[in-house]
Design a protein around this motif. Structure first.
Motif, PDB file in Angstrom:
ATOM      1  N   SER A 113       5.863   3.641   0.716  1.00 30.99           N
ATOM      2  CA  SER A 113       4.895   1.963   1.025  1.00 30.99           C
ATOM      3  C   SER A 113       4.833   1.961   2.243  1.00 30.99           C
ATOM      4  N   PHE A 114       3.532   0.975   2.785  1.00 33.39           N
ATOM      5  CA  PHE A 114       3.427   0.878   4.253  1.00 33.39           C
ATOM      6  C   PHE A 114       4.761   0.011   4.696  1.00 33.39           C
ATOM      7  N   TYR A 115       5.277  -0.686   3.754  1.00 36.65           N
ATOM      8  CA  TYR A 115       6.548  -1.503   4.301  1.00 36.65           C
ATOM      9  C   TYR A 115       7.661  -0.362   4.945  1.00 36.65           C
ATOM     10  N   TYR A 116       7.773   0.453   4.162  1.00 38.79           N
ATOM     11  CA  TYR A 116       8.826   1.666   4.478  1.00 38.79           C
ATOM     12  C   TYR A 116       8.451   2.258   5.876  1.00 38.79           C
ATOM     13  N   CYS A 117       7.155   2.499   5.916  1.00 48.97           N
ATOM     14  CA  CYS A 117       6.492   3.147   7.116  1.00 48.97           C
ATOM     15  C   CYS A 117       6.988   2.090   8.443  1.00 48.97           C
ATOM     16  N   ARG A 118       6.731   0.741   8.176  1.00 46.27           N
ATOM     17  CA  ARG A 118       6.566  -0.095   9.577  1.00 46.27           C
ATOM     18  C   ARG A 118       8.229  -0.256   9.664  1.00 46.27           C
ATOM     19  N   THR A 119       9.210   0.151   8.900  1.00 38.78           N
ATOM     20  CA  THR A 119      10.462  -0.252   9.129  1.00 38.78           C
ATOM     21  C   THR A 119      11.392   0.953   9.187  1.00 38.78           C
ATOM     22  N   SER A 120      11.160   2.082   8.946  1.00 34.01           N
ATOM     23  CA  SER A 120      11.992   3.155   8.413  1.00 34.01           C
ATOM     24  C   SER A 120      12.677   3.675   9.844  1.00 34.01           C
ATOM     25  N   SER A 121      12.211   3.521  10.960  1.00 30.01           N
ATOM     26  CA  SER A 121      12.851   4.443  12.190  1.00 30.01           C
ATOM     27  C   SER A 121      14.175   3.554  12.507  1.00 30.01           C
ATOM     28  N   ASP A 122      14.806   4.060  13.690  1.00 28.64           N
ATOM     29  CA  ASP A 122      16.018   3.295  14.159  1.00 28.64           C
ATOM     30  C   ASP A 122      15.628   1.710  14.459  1.00 28.64           C
ATOM     31  N   ASP A 123      16.419   1.059  14.516  1.00 26.86           N
ATOM     32  CA  ASP A 123      16.446  -0.464  14.530  1.00 26.86           C
ATOM     33  C   ASP A 123      15.352  -1.180  13.908  1.00 26.86           C
ATOM     34  N   SER A 124      15.099  -0.582  12.601  1.00 26.50           N
ATOM     35  CA  SER A 124      14.326  -1.115  11.632  1.00 26.50           C
ATOM     36  C   SER A 124      12.600  -1.001  12.282  1.00 26.50           C
ATOM     37  N   SER A 125      12.419  -0.188  13.081  1.00 22.22           N
ATOM     38  CA  SER A 125      11.002  -0.035  13.910  1.00 22.22           C
ATOM     39  C   SER A 125      10.306   0.845  13.145  1.00 22.22           C
ATOM     40  N   ALA A 126       8.963   0.977  13.392  1.00 21.91           N
ATOM     41  CA  ALA A 126       7.861   1.705  12.645  1.00 21.91           C
ATOM     42  C   ALA A 126       7.950   3.323  13.014  1.00 21.91           C
ATOM     43  N   CYS A 127       7.870   4.048  11.971  1.00 22.29           N
ATOM     44  CA  CYS A 127       7.733   5.528  12.146  1.00 22.29           C
ATOM     45  C   CYS A 127       6.823   5.952  13.343  1.00 22.29           C
ATOM     46  N   TRP A 128       7.246   6.669  13.879  1.00 21.62           N
ATOM     47  CA  TRP A 128       6.290   7.274  14.970  1.00 21.62           C
ATOM     48  C   TRP A 128       4.780   7.921  14.579  1.00 21.62           C
ATOM     49  N   LYS A 129       4.896   8.221  13.254  1.00 17.19           N
ATOM     50  CA  LYS A 129       3.498   8.711  12.830  1.00 17.19           C
ATOM     51  C   LYS A 129       2.563   7.580  12.297  1.00 17.19           C
ATOM     52  N   ILE A 130       2.926   6.421  12.248  1.00 16.75           N
ATOM     53  CA  ILE A 130       2.350   5.317  11.442  1.00 16.75           C
ATOM     54  C   ILE A 130       0.968   5.144  11.592  1.00 16.75           C
ATOM     55  N   PHE A 131       0.407   5.561  12.957  1.00 12.01           N
ATOM     56  CA  PHE A 131      -1.068   5.531  13.369  1.00 12.01           C
ATOM     57  C   PHE A 131      -1.798   6.559  12.537  1.00 12.01           C
ATOM     58  N   LEU A 145       0.837  -1.241   0.112  1.00 12.56           N
ATOM     59  CA  LEU A 145       0.025  -0.104  -0.169  1.00 12.56           C
ATOM     60  C   LEU A 145       0.887   1.190  -0.114  1.00 12.56           C
ATOM     61  N   GLU A 146       0.517   2.279  -0.659  1.00 11.05           N
ATOM     62  CA  GLU A 146       1.132   3.378  -0.588  1.00 11.05           C
ATOM     63  C   GLU A 146       0.487   4.796  -0.371  1.00 11.05           C
ATOM     64  N   ARG A 147       1.048   5.594   0.188  1.00 11.17           N
ATOM     65  CA  ARG A 147       0.516   6.947   0.550  1.00 11.17           C
ATOM     66  C   ARG A 147       1.598   8.128   0.520  1.00 11.17           C
ATOM     67  N   ARG A 148       1.172   9.353   0.287  1.00 12.92           N
ATOM     68  CA  ARG A 148       2.090  10.626   0.451  1.00 12.92           C
ATOM     69  C   ARG A 148       2.593  10.512   1.640  1.00 12.92           C
ATOM     70  N   CYS A 149       3.857  10.842   1.914  1.00 10.53           N
ATOM     71  CA  CYS A 149       4.651  10.782   3.275  1.00 10.53           C
ATOM     72  C   CYS A 149       4.564  12.137   3.617  1.00 10.53           C
ATOM     73  N   PRO A 150       3.895  12.703   4.772  1.00  6.00           N
ATOM     74  CA  PRO A 150       4.085  14.147   5.236  1.00  6.00           C
ATOM     75  C   PRO A 150       5.533  14.783   5.471  1.00  6.00           C
ATOM     76  N   ARG A 151       6.286  13.668   6.011  1.00  7.57           N
ATOM     77  CA  ARG A 151       7.576  14.023   6.168  1.00  7.57           C
ATOM     78  C   ARG A 151       8.588  14.032   5.105  1.00  7.57           C
ATOM     79  N   LEU A 152       8.532  13.081   4.060  1.00 13.15           N
ATOM     80  CA  LEU A 152       9.504  13.049   2.873  1.00 13.15           C
ATOM     81  C   LEU A 152       8.743  13.763   1.802  1.00 13.15           C
ATOM     82  N   GLY A 153       7.541  13.945   1.480  1.00 11.03           N
ATOM     83  CA  GLY A 153       6.837  14.610   0.715  1.00 11.03           C
ATOM     84  C   GLY A 153       6.715  13.769  -0.585  1.00 11.03           C
ATOM     85  N   GLY A 154       6.980  12.539  -0.652  1.00 11.03           N
ATOM     86  CA  GLY A 154       6.753  11.722  -1.907  1.00 11.03           C
ATOM     87  C   GLY A 154       5.834  10.440  -1.554  1.00 11.03           C
ATOM     88  N   ASP A 155       5.699   9.752  -2.378  1.00 11.67           N
ATOM     89  CA  ASP A 155       5.152   8.278  -1.909  1.00 11.67           C
ATOM     90  C   ASP A 155       6.079   7.452  -1.062  1.00 11.67           C
TER      91      ASP A 155
END
Ligand code: SF4
Length: 87
Positions: free
Chosen positions: A20-38, A8-18
Protein backbone atom coordinates in the motif's frame (compact mmCIF):
# COMPACT_ATOMS: atom_id res chain seq x y z
CA UNK A 1 -2.55 14.86 6.72
CA UNK A 2 -4.49 13.57 3.73
CA UNK A 3 -4.66 9.79 4.16
CA UNK A 4 -6.83 9.16 1.12
CA UNK A 5 -3.87 7.75 -0.80
CA UNK A 6 -2.83 5.26 1.89
CA UNK A 7 -4.97 2.43 0.58
CA UNK A 8 -3.73 2.64 -3.01
CA UNK A 9 -1.74 -0.45 -3.92
CA UNK A 10 0.93 -1.36 -6.43
CA UNK A 11 3.46 -4.09 -7.00
CA UNK A 12 6.68 -3.41 -5.15
CA UNK A 13 9.78 -4.01 -7.30
CA UNK A 14 11.83 -4.64 -4.18
CA UNK A 15 9.51 -7.05 -2.37
CA UNK A 16 7.80 -8.62 -5.36
CA UNK A 17 4.27 -8.37 -3.90
CA UNK A 18 1.60 -5.71 -3.57
CA UNK A 19 2.12 -2.95 -1.03
CA UNK A 20 0.00 0.00 0.00
CA UNK A 21 1.03 3.62 -0.36
CA UNK A 22 0.93 3.76 3.43
CA UNK A 23 3.65 1.10 3.53
CA UNK A 24 5.74 3.04 1.01
CA UNK A 25 5.54 6.28 2.92
CA UNK A 26 6.43 4.69 6.28
CA UNK A 27 8.64 1.67 5.54
CA UNK A 28 12.12 3.16 5.86
CA UNK A 29 14.21 3.75 8.94
CA UNK A 30 12.51 6.05 11.49
CA UNK A 31 9.19 5.47 9.69
CA UNK A 32 10.06 7.66 6.76
CA UNK A 33 9.33 7.01 3.11
CA UNK A 34 11.04 4.46 0.89
CA UNK A 35 13.70 6.08 -1.31
CA UNK A 36 11.96 4.82 -4.46
CA UNK A 37 8.61 6.38 -3.64
CA UNK A 38 8.77 9.00 -6.43
CA UNK A 39 9.66 6.41 -9.07
CA UNK A 40 7.01 3.98 -7.93
CA UNK A 41 4.06 6.34 -7.58
CA UNK A 42 4.38 9.21 -10.03
CA UNK A 43 2.16 7.47 -12.57
CA UNK A 44 -0.70 7.04 -10.06
CA UNK A 45 -0.95 10.57 -8.68
CA UNK A 46 1.15 13.66 -8.05
CA UNK A 47 3.31 12.06 -5.38
CA UNK A 48 5.90 14.85 -5.44
CA UNK A 49 3.28 17.47 -4.63
CA UNK A 50 1.73 15.21 -2.01
CA UNK A 51 4.99 14.54 -0.16
CA UNK A 52 6.08 18.14 -0.50
CA UNK A 53 2.86 19.14 1.22
CA UNK A 54 2.86 16.59 4.03
CA UNK A 55 6.46 15.78 4.85
CA UNK A 56 8.65 18.01 6.98
CA UNK A 57 10.97 19.99 4.70
CA UNK A 58 14.14 18.15 5.79
CA UNK A 59 12.60 14.72 5.15
CA UNK A 60 11.31 15.81 1.76
CA UNK A 61 14.72 17.20 0.77
CA UNK A 62 16.43 14.02 1.94
CA UNK A 63 14.12 11.97 -0.26
CA UNK A 64 14.70 14.21 -3.25
CA UNK A 65 18.45 13.94 -2.78
CA UNK A 66 18.47 10.16 -2.48
CA UNK A 67 16.37 9.82 -5.60
CA UNK A 68 18.37 7.87 -8.17
CA UNK A 69 19.21 9.85 -11.26
CA UNK A 70 16.87 9.38 -14.18
CA UNK A 71 18.35 6.92 -16.65
CA UNK A 72 18.67 9.51 -19.39
CA UNK A 73 20.65 11.88 -17.20
CA UNK A 74 23.07 9.11 -16.23
CA UNK A 75 23.45 8.12 -19.87
CA UNK A 76 24.21 11.68 -20.91
CA UNK A 77 26.82 11.86 -18.16
CA UNK A 78 28.43 8.63 -19.30
CA UNK A 79 28.59 9.92 -22.86
CA UNK A 80 30.17 13.17 -21.69
CA UNK A 81 32.77 11.26 -19.68
CA UNK A 82 33.57 9.04 -22.65
CA UNK A 83 33.97 12.12 -24.86
CA UNK A 84 36.35 13.70 -22.36
CA UNK A 85 38.43 10.54 -22.17
CA UNK A 86 38.77 10.29 -25.94
CA UNK A 87 39.68 13.95 -26.50
S1 SF4 B 1 8.16 2.90 -2.92
FE1 SF4 B 1 9.53 1.34 -2.08
S2 SF4 B 1 8.24 0.02 -0.83
FE2 SF4 B 1 6.90 1.22 -2.19
S3 SF4 B 1 6.56 -0.03 -3.99
FE3 SF4 B 1 8.32 1.28 -4.42
S4 SF4 B 1 10.11 0.09 -3.82
FE4 SF4 B 1 8.33 -0.86 -2.89
Amino acid sequence: MDKSKDRLERRCPRLGGDVSFYYCRTSSDDSSACWKIFDCWWECFDVVDYLNKYLPKDKFNKLVNTKPKPKMASLVELIEQAKKRSS
